[in-house]
Each structure stands twice: as C-alpha cells, then as structure tokens.
Write a protein that holds these residues in place. Structure first.
Motif: not given
Length: 109
Positions: A49-54, A80-83, A86-95
C-alpha cells in the motif's frame, strides 16, 4: 514481501476505552495530514500500500486480551525514512507545499 516496514504494536487502553475509540482518535489526529491514511475498519495495512511512497497506513484492531488493542502500521522506509523526511521538512521550512516532490502514488507491485 515487497519492501518496507510492517509494524505491529500492542497497546494497553485507558480504562473504559476500546480499540474503536483509539481508531477514532487516530482518525481525528491525522485528519488532513497528506501522508497518513487510516483505511476502513476491515482493511489491514500492507507494505504494498505504501511501496515507493512517502505514505503511512495505520489501523487498529481489538486484541483478544481485554483492555488492549493492536495498532498495525506500514511505511516504505526507503522513502518515508530520512530522504522523504528531509524533503518534507525542507518544504515546510521554506514555505513550499508540504507535498512538493514527494506526493507520488505507491508503486505496484
């Protein structure tokens, strides 16, 4: 088994609470979260159900022991691990929109 993690957690419920109460609490808590899904009661999370996704899929079932419930969840730890985190946090941090670059659907099979 495709890739990912399938987690089974046994929890002790608060006095007077049921597995259905816990499930409802999770639904309310994650309502509107773009990456967390709680399927219908009779659907158990599976790694495909989640393979290859966040995404993360979570559900709750009653345990055979009174006063306990089983929480089953699954995620693809390669995304969903570190990669993905990191992208999700970057998105939030930079609006940016939180889902930018990581909203792809799970892979099949």
């Amino acid at each position: 088994m495709s890739r990912g993690e399938l987690c089974t957690s046994y929890v002790r419920l608060a006095a007077g609470k049921t597995a259905a109460d816990l499930r409802q609490h999770l639904i309310e808590t994650y309502q509107g979260d773009p990456f967390i899904t709680i399927p219908d009661e009779d659907v158990l999370p599976q790694t495909q159900m989640v393979r290859g996704s966040n995404y993360v899929v979570i559900n709750v079932v009653p345990d055979r022991i009174p006063g306990r419930a089983i929480v089953i969840s699954t995620l693809d730890n390669l995304v969903k691990g570190s990669a993905g985190q990191a992208i999700q946090n970057f998105n939030v941090a930079y609006g940016l929109e939180e889902t930018t670059g990581i909203a792809q659907l799970p892979l099949f099979p």
